[in-house]
Design an enzyme around this catalytic site. Sequence first.
Site, mmCIF file in Angstrom:
data_model
loop_
_atom_site.group_PDB
_atom_site.id
_atom_site.type_symbol
_atom_site.label_atom_id
_atom_site.label_comp_id
_atom_site.label_asym_id
_atom_site.label_seq_id
_atom_site.Cartn_x
_atom_site.Cartn_y
_atom_site.Cartn_z
ATOM 1 N N TYR A 1 96.131 -0.762 -11.547
ATOM 2 C CA TYR A 1 95.911 -0.748 -13.000
ATOM 3 C C TYR A 1 96.104 -2.149 -13.580
ATOM 4 O O TYR A 1 96.197 -2.320 -14.784
ATOM 5 C CB TYR A 1 96.861 0.237 -13.688
ATOM 6 C CG TYR A 1 96.651 1.660 -13.228
ATOM 7 C CD1 TYR A 1 95.613 2.433 -13.748
ATOM 8 C CD2 TYR A 1 97.461 2.219 -12.254
ATOM 9 C CE1 TYR A 1 95.396 3.729 -13.304
ATOM 10 C CE2 TYR A 1 97.251 3.517 -11.810
ATOM 11 C CZ TYR A 1 96.221 4.262 -12.346
ATOM 12 O OH TYR A 1 96.006 5.545 -11.902
ATOM 13 N N ASP B 1 104.070 8.069 -5.264
ATOM 14 C CA ASP B 1 103.699 7.796 -3.875
ATOM 15 C C ASP B 1 104.317 6.512 -3.338
ATOM 16 O O ASP B 1 104.671 6.437 -2.171
ATOM 17 C CB ASP B 1 102.170 7.716 -3.749
ATOM 18 C CG ASP B 1 101.567 9.113 -3.704
ATOM 19 O OD1 ASP B 1 102.147 9.973 -3.026
ATOM 20 O OD2 ASP B 1 100.549 9.346 -4.364
ATOM 21 N N TYR C 1 93.503 9.315 -17.885
ATOM 22 C CA TYR C 1 94.890 9.456 -18.355
ATOM 23 C C TYR C 1 95.602 8.109 -18.399
ATOM 24 O O TYR C 1 96.687 7.989 -18.946
ATOM 25 C CB TYR C 1 95.660 10.454 -17.471
ATOM 26 C CG TYR C 1 96.403 9.865 -16.293
ATOM 27 C CD1 TYR C 1 95.744 9.512 -15.127
ATOM 28 C CD2 TYR C 1 97.778 9.663 -16.352
ATOM 29 C CE1 TYR C 1 96.433 8.980 -14.053
ATOM 30 C CE2 TYR C 1 98.471 9.128 -15.281
ATOM 31 C CZ TYR C 1 97.795 8.785 -14.137
ATOM 32 O OH TYR C 1 98.479 8.241 -13.074
#
Length: 528
Positions: free
Chosen positions: A94, A153, A476
């Site tokens: 991101y 994760d 999202y």
Amino acid sequence: MTDQTTAPLSETATASNLSAAVQDWATALGREHVLTTEEEVSNFTDPYAPASTRPLAPAVLLPATVEEVQQVLKIAQDHGVSVWVNSQGRNNGYGGSAAAEVDTVVVSLRRMNQVLEINEELAYIVVEPGVSYFDLYEAVRQSGKRLMIDVPDLGWGSVLGNALEHGNGYTLNGDHAASVCGMEVVLPDGEVIRTGMGALDGAQTWHLNKRGFGPSVEGLFMQSNLGVVTKMGLWVMPRPEAYFDGWLTIERDEDLEELIDRFRPFMLDGTVGNCPSIFNPHCALSTKVTRADLWDQPGPLPQDVALSIGRSQGLGAWTMRFALYGDEAVVARHRQRIEDAFASLEGATVTGSLLDLDRVVLESEDLDQKQKVQAGVPDLSMLKMLDWDGAPGGHLSFASTVPLTGRDVRRIVSLVRTEQESQGIDYHAGILLYQRFAIHASLLIYNLDDEARYQTVRDIYTKLVVEAARLGYGEYRAHVDFMDLVSDQYGHNDHALRRFVTSLKAHLDPKGILAPGKQGIGSSRHRN
Ligand code: ADP
């Protein structure tokens, strides 16, 4: 409400106001905590952008206390230089530590790394921004308290930063933003507020009751550029007696709808309280091998080849991982109900094992990553996925929210898979299940030395954001380079929501010095 075109301005970091600001920051923080050499600042970029496309921040600041954060912001205001705040800055996929706009100074809160409280009686923890999941896990383990944290994760990121970005994990507290209870925030003008019950001096329920007296404002500081969060309370689980590490596979791709629709009642009635994830063979295989290990032709690994290799390793066309927690009798009953629901679906298999959580937590090394994360044990082995196209690798995460119905999940799968494969990009999908919706996350993996492929991936991402939004499926979370694009899709009533947040931004940060462009708020495109 303020019009988009009158959004707050951040003055350009010209050479002279920047160097004056750097001098003031050095006085406030100590020279060694203001990084300005190319070598130093290059550690705070987007590691998944090819080197030639990585803009360097003009400086990186490393405050260690709330007071220093206040000073950082005050000096930024005085000189009109904008700053972008990270906690660990591991928001890779991101943008990592990178800001949305060039000429933005990066502030890393890695030095604020104290676990402030581990409360076993009421099952919560309080952390500073720089605490990673590994740090928190170690602190809880060493405390001897029977608590289970929730981890994503990859365990190297910030607990606080991940929750602010609406990150997820895989226990009962897998929705990290929903587990937040009580924050301390430094506003752009340096004022410090405590949210919810924390506004009461001596509050006994700051991290217990999510509401306070008056409007609830915590959400305003998540995925936001309205403040810098310096403390956060998060709920964690008492370590349960039993943990069933469950696996549900379906043999045929066309049964994906059935998988979702038969499983949904267990999410809605609380039989399964964790955040299960469903992945395709490409996704599972890439955690162990590269494409070149499996396929020597040009183009993506074909679905049928991936499927047959996956089968030989016990994978289905889709494989779901889920967890059951509780005492052994409850876990056995819940497992039975799930087995019964899938007994009539040809090719569906439910397997799993009952793991001793005390052993998992204390001797985690011999467990698979997939078993660990549902037990709150941090790990980094998923990084292997990035090598799929050859190291050094990177990825963009295209992650849309869809209703938890087979029909909607199928729609997003078809859209993304078709688009990626038509462009020669392998489809690595993970579908995360929440109680009423799912996040369909596709990892668009590329080799960092292959700029053409990197560009293809970005083009696919751009197209998919718009096409998914047309179906009513919003992202999202977004990579810093695409925040404007994603924000543009949330356009109901001529972007009334964005205009509302922009008007708050104009009030709280009139010079627009804090994280311009974050989530599409106060970006230079709007200013121009
Ligand atoms: P992680 O290391 O968990 O991935 P980061 O530190 O990279 O998290 O933070 C992700 C994003 O969240 C940052 O890019 C920033 O926009 C925002 N953020 C992180 N920490 C803070 C904070 N303390 N206050 C406000 N926003 C923050």
